[in-house]
Design an enzyme around this catalytic site. Structure first.
Site, PDB file in Angstrom:
ATOM      1  N   GLU A  94      17.709 -10.576   8.094  1.00  0.00           N
ATOM      2  CA  GLU A  94      16.637 -11.148   7.268  1.00  0.00           C
ATOM      3  C   GLU A  94      16.082 -10.085   6.330  1.00  0.00           C
ATOM      4  O   GLU A  94      15.902  -8.936   6.730  1.00  0.00           O
ATOM      5  CB  GLU A  94      15.499 -11.671   8.167  1.00  0.00           C
ATOM      6  CG  GLU A  94      15.961 -12.735   9.139  1.00  0.00           C
ATOM      7  CD  GLU A  94      14.892 -13.100  10.177  1.00  0.00           C
ATOM      8  OE1 GLU A  94      13.702 -12.874   9.906  1.00  0.00           O
ATOM      9  OE2 GLU A  94      15.274 -13.600  11.250  1.00  0.00           O
ATOM     10  N   LYS A 114      13.586  -7.805   4.516  1.00  0.00           N
ATOM     11  CA  LYS A 114      12.296  -7.284   4.977  1.00  0.00           C
ATOM     12  C   LYS A 114      11.322  -7.327   3.796  1.00  0.00           C
ATOM     13  O   LYS A 114      11.387  -6.489   2.892  1.00  0.00           O
ATOM     14  CB  LYS A 114      12.488  -5.851   5.481  1.00  0.00           C
ATOM     15  CG  LYS A 114      11.294  -5.319   6.221  1.00  0.00           C
ATOM     16  CD  LYS A 114      11.655  -3.997   6.890  1.00  0.00           C
ATOM     17  CE  LYS A 114      10.469  -3.442   7.647  1.00  0.00           C
ATOM     18  NZ  LYS A 114       9.289  -3.261   6.800  1.00  0.00           N
ATOM     19  N   ASP A 156       8.196  -6.831   1.560  1.00  0.00           N
ATOM     20  CA  ASP A 156       7.184  -5.784   1.470  1.00  0.00           C
ATOM     21  C   ASP A 156       5.834  -6.434   1.176  1.00  0.00           C
ATOM     22  O   ASP A 156       5.389  -6.505   0.038  1.00  0.00           O
ATOM     23  CB  ASP A 156       7.575  -4.814   0.341  1.00  0.00           C
ATOM     24  CG  ASP A 156       6.853  -3.497   0.471  1.00  0.00           C
ATOM     25  OD1 ASP A 156       6.188  -3.272   1.502  1.00  0.00           O
ATOM     26  OD2 ASP A 156       6.959  -2.687  -0.471  1.00  0.00           O
ATOM     27  N   TYR A 185       8.717 -15.903   9.944  1.00  0.00           N
ATOM     28  CA  TYR A 185       9.992 -15.469  10.521  1.00  0.00           C
ATOM     29  C   TYR A 185      10.004 -15.312  12.038  1.00  0.00           C
ATOM     30  O   TYR A 185      11.041 -14.964  12.607  1.00  0.00           O
ATOM     31  CB  TYR A 185      10.461 -14.163   9.875  1.00  0.00           C
ATOM     32  CG  TYR A 185       9.408 -13.068   9.871  1.00  0.00           C
ATOM     33  CD1 TYR A 185       9.042 -12.430  11.048  1.00  0.00           C
ATOM     34  CD2 TYR A 185       8.809 -12.675   8.675  1.00  0.00           C
ATOM     35  CE1 TYR A 185       8.081 -11.439  11.033  1.00  0.00           C
ATOM     36  CE2 TYR A 185       7.842 -11.681   8.658  1.00  0.00           C
ATOM     37  CZ  TYR A 185       7.480 -11.069   9.839  1.00  0.00           C
ATOM     38  OH  TYR A 185       6.534 -10.092   9.832  1.00  0.00           O
ATOM     39  N   LYS A 200      16.062   0.416   6.345  1.00  0.00           N
ATOM     40  CA  LYS A 200      15.293   0.616   5.122  1.00  0.00           C
ATOM     41  C   LYS A 200      16.209   1.080   3.992  1.00  0.00           C
ATOM     42  O   LYS A 200      17.054   1.958   4.194  1.00  0.00           O
ATOM     43  CB  LYS A 200      14.203   1.679   5.351  1.00  0.00           C
ATOM     44  CG  LYS A 200      13.161   1.296   6.389  1.00  0.00           C
ATOM     45  CD  LYS A 200      12.078   0.420   5.774  1.00  0.00           C
ATOM     46  CE  LYS A 200      10.867   0.297   6.672  1.00  0.00           C
ATOM     47  NZ  LYS A 200       9.965   1.446   6.619  1.00  0.00           N
ATOM     48  N   CYS A 242      -8.906  18.021 -26.511  1.00  0.00           N
ATOM     49  CA  CYS A 242      -8.815  16.666 -25.963  1.00  0.00           C
ATOM     50  C   CYS A 242      -8.108  15.761 -26.966  1.00  0.00           C
ATOM     51  O   CYS A 242      -8.506  15.695 -28.124  1.00  0.00           O
ATOM     52  CB  CYS A 242     -10.221  16.154 -25.672  1.00  0.00           C
ATOM     53  SG  CYS A 242     -10.274  14.401 -25.274  1.00  0.00           S
ATOM     54  N   CYS A 281     -10.848  13.033 -28.387  1.00  0.00           N
ATOM     55  CA  CYS A 281     -11.980  13.358 -29.263  1.00  0.00           C
ATOM     56  C   CYS A 281     -11.805  14.677 -30.010  1.00  0.00           C
ATOM     57  O   CYS A 281     -12.582  14.987 -30.904  1.00  0.00           O
ATOM     58  CB  CYS A 281     -13.273  13.393 -28.457  1.00  0.00           C
ATOM     59  SG  CYS A 281     -13.393  14.822 -27.369  1.00  0.00           S
ATOM     60  N   CYS A 305     -11.706  17.667 -20.671  1.00  0.00           N
ATOM     61  CA  CYS A 305     -12.371  17.633 -21.968  1.00  0.00           C
ATOM     62  C   CYS A 305     -13.813  18.103 -21.768  1.00  0.00           C
ATOM     63  O   CYS A 305     -14.474  17.715 -20.823  1.00  0.00           O
ATOM     64  CB  CYS A 305     -12.343  16.211 -22.518  1.00  0.00           C
ATOM     65  SG  CYS A 305     -13.390  15.996 -23.961  1.00  0.00           S
ATOM     66  N   CYS A 338     -17.371  12.356 -25.227  1.00  0.00           N
ATOM     67  CA  CYS A 338     -15.981  11.922 -25.421  1.00  0.00           C
ATOM     68  C   CYS A 338     -15.874  10.449 -25.018  1.00  0.00           C
ATOM     69  O   CYS A 338     -16.283  10.072 -23.932  1.00  0.00           O
ATOM     70  CB  CYS A 338     -15.057  12.767 -24.558  1.00  0.00           C
ATOM     71  SG  CYS A 338     -13.351  12.214 -24.598  1.00  0.00           S
TER      72      CYS A 338
END
Ligand SMILES: [Zn+2]
Length: 648
Positions: free
Chosen positions: A89, A91, A93, A201, A289, A383, A386, A401, A406
């Site tokens: 079957e 698996k 997630d 299942y 797995k 940055c 900005c 920054c 900003c």
């Protein structure tokens, strides 16, 4: 396949709407298992926990075929050469769930939790359309606990993230975490809206039915109306199982849900009972797995994003490559130290990997393919949002920054600015600060002082005009009042790195105006007692930034106080002295005593140590007095304290 819906979603929606109309006209006809009762109207407060009747164990797992063969060898030792069928079957997630039925009616839904105790999320389980509220068929068991996996269908997850992206909201990392988070929602309507799905299942407990094998059990679950995974396959021998593994490793991206492997179970329940359990796992099942999904592609550019705290995060722009079923064009590089460690360069071929997350990561550089002319990547000194200086403090992994206005970090900065211990803007909470920035009303702190009543009223969304207009007036007054805060609060509120409340107080006392601080050299700042070189450098840096200079000018123009107006500090008589206050003084509150000490350059700390110069002990002094006596620290009673102050 029975798992497929027998009518289209659109037809289902139409029927459901008709049913709602009928039920609205005839409430006496509404039954507990009516599809309209899937979603409760009101969110509940929290979930009660529930102890599983049979613990929800995890399976032993493996990442290679050799161990899978050893799994079979162990079984063979116990069962000899009887024919062995396996149920293979996918698996899923997702999030494990247990569903309880009584006389064919769904009565409870529980999350796996720690395997022993889970959350009773019955209202949310009812909101999953694929969960039958009532079982079908003639031979429905009187008691049943069935288990499965709740998952977030990929297409719906992607659609949800697209919406969030449009709304400027942070993206969800992966379907699994989002499914788990959704199942914890206190509002079942969220579960229904998002369209979570489920595969069942296994049967943990049953009364009034029996099955000889996993494959027969799955078939019976389908007859009762459960959705089981259509790809499950009965395999005759391990070679069949391996073929199934390989097939789905190739095809896994074509599925509407994420899988991380295959579960292999001995099909025959009599054999399962014979095999039994180790201390941890069943001997008759194992999870295989799949390895992490990787691909190789080229770094076309390295870009830098600015987060809400001003943190700069480098991101690799890649030649688009197919990985785990989606086209990947970006990968995170975390920070510049990570880039240096892996020596990732523009033009490099890199191995990228997709874990459970939406954004993949760069695993390593394929050095053999490095172009001859390549150069190491250098982090930006400004940055990218900005243009202000971006600095990386020593010992820290991240570059930041330095501009508190900003746009990338203004939201958090404004919340800090308005805090009670900073500018104390009454009525300006976190939510409102966020709205001000997101609507573009506030682009720097000075903008706060330009807002008028109408703008604030519009912001407060006048559903209840009377109530909101009072709120708008109060907020306007709160903003007005904050213009006259002490200089130390303004300094703290500006959010200059390393300038906490204490440093702000010391700077304000020494320089007495923002202009004077702005004009000071690093050495002059560093020379202040208790101000260290890092703070001095940070202050100098901050005032050197053009956006910050503009901000200071605009704050002044708005009428914000930038000078200390009270008397000059009494003296520096207490400079270098540490005081601890304990007990009750008659003539001073704690704050007054503290202010008197600080006005003379002294410092108040909370606990007695060898560094303590004086313990000021009022009435009912406790353990601090004992400690001071023990360490030989000088003790001042109230009269002595008064005298000491008079000296300074
Ligand atoms: Zn910036």
């Amino acid at each position: 396949m029975l798992a497929k819906p027998t009518i289209s979603d659109q037809a289902y929606d139409t029927l459901e709407r008709e049913l709602r109309e009928i039920e609205a006209a005839h409430p006496e006809l509404v039954t507990a298992d009516s599809p309209t009762q899937r979603v409760g109207e009101k969110p509940s407060d929290a979930f009660p926990s529930f102890v599983h009747h049979v613990p929800m164990l995890s399976l032993d797992n493996t990442y290679n075929e050799e161990e899978l063969r050893e799994f079979e060898t162990r079984i063979r030792k116990q069962v000899g050469d009887r024919p062995l069928d396996y149920m293979a079957e996918l698996k899923i997630d997702g999030l494990s769930i247990a569903l309880h039925y009584q006389d064919g009616q769904l009565v409870r839904g529980v999350t796996r939790g720690d395997g022993v105790r889970g959350d009773d999320v019955t209202p949310n389980v009812r909101a999953i359309r694929a969960v039958p509220l009532r079982l079908h068929g003639k031979h429905v068991p009187s008691q049943l606990e069935v288990r499965g996996e709740v998952y977030f269908p990929r297409s719906l997850f992607d659609a949800l993230n697209r919406e969030r992206e449009k709304a400027g909201e942070e993206l969800y990392a992966n379907p699994r975490n989002t499914a788990a988070g959704t199942m914890k929602s206190l509002d079942a309507r969220v579960v229904a809206e998002r369209g979570l799905d489920v595969f069942l299942y296994s049967v943990a407990q049953v009364t009034g039915a029996a099955f000889p094998s996993q494959s027969r059990m799955l078939a019976t679950l389908r007859e009762w109306g459960f959705k089981t995974n259509p790809e499950s396959r009965l395999c005759h021998g391990l070679d069949d199982v391996l073929a199934f593994l390989h097939e789905w490793q190739e095809k896994r991206e074509s599925l509407e849900y994420d899988i991380d492997g295959v579960v292999v179970k001995v099909d025959d329940f009599a054999l399962q009972r014979e095999l039994g359990f180790t201390s941890k796992f069943p001997r008759w099942a194992i999870a295989y797995k799949y390895p992490a999904r990787q691909a190789t592609t080229v770094v076309e550019a390295i870009d830098v994003q600015v987060g809400r705290t001003g943190r700069l995060t480098p991101v690799a722009h890649l030649t688009p490559v197919l990985l785990a079923g989606s086209t990947v064009a970006r990968a995170t590089l975390h920070n510049e130290e990570e880039i240096a460690r892996k020596d990732v360069r523009v033009g490099d071929s890199v191995v990228i990997e997709k874990g459970g997350d939406v954004i993949p990561k760069v695993v390593e550089v394929v050095l053999a393919k490095r172009p001859k002319a390549s150069v190491a990547w250098t982090p930006p000194e400004t940055c990218p949002v900005c243009g202000a200086l971006a600095e990386k403090p020593e010992g820290e992994a991240d570059r930041r920054c330095t501009n508190t206005s900003c746009p990338a970090q203004l939201e958090e900065a404004l919340k800090h600015f308005a805090r009670r211990d900073a500018m104390d803007v009454e009525g300006l909470g976190d939510t409102l600060a966020t709205q001000m920035v997101q609507t573009g009303l506030v682009k720097d702190f000075a903008d706060l002082y330009t807002l008028d009543y109408d703008q604030l009223l519009a912001l407060l969304a006048p559903k209840n005009v009377k109530k909101e207009s009072i709120a708008a007036k109060n907020l306007l007054a709160g903003i007005g009042k904050s213009k006259d805060r002490e200089l130390k609060r303004l300094l703290f509120g500006l959010g200059i790195r390393f300038v906490g409340e204490r440093a702000a107080m010391l700077l304000a006392r020494h320089f007495r105006s923002l202009d004077a601080i702005q004009a000071a050299t690093v050495d002059e700042i560093d020379a202040i007692y208790e101000i260290g070189p890092a703070v001095a450098a940070s202050v100098r840096h901050w005032f050197d930034q053009e956006p910050n200079q503009t901000l200071v000018e605009r704050l002044k123009a708005a009428g914000v106080r930038t000078e200390e107006t009270g008397d000059a500090p009494a003296s520096a008589a207490f400079q270098g002295l540490q005081f601890v206050l304990t007990g009750t003084l008659e003539g001073y509150t704690r704050d007054q005593a503290k202010a008197e000490i600080e006005a003379r350059g002294g410092r108040v700390t909370s606990s007695v140590s060898k560094k303590t110069s004086f313990l000021v002990a009022g009435a009912e002094a406790g353990s601090k007095l004992d400690k001071a006596t023990e360490l030989g620290v000088a003790v001042l009673d109230e009269a002595a304290f008064r005298e000491k102050l008079a000296e300074g």
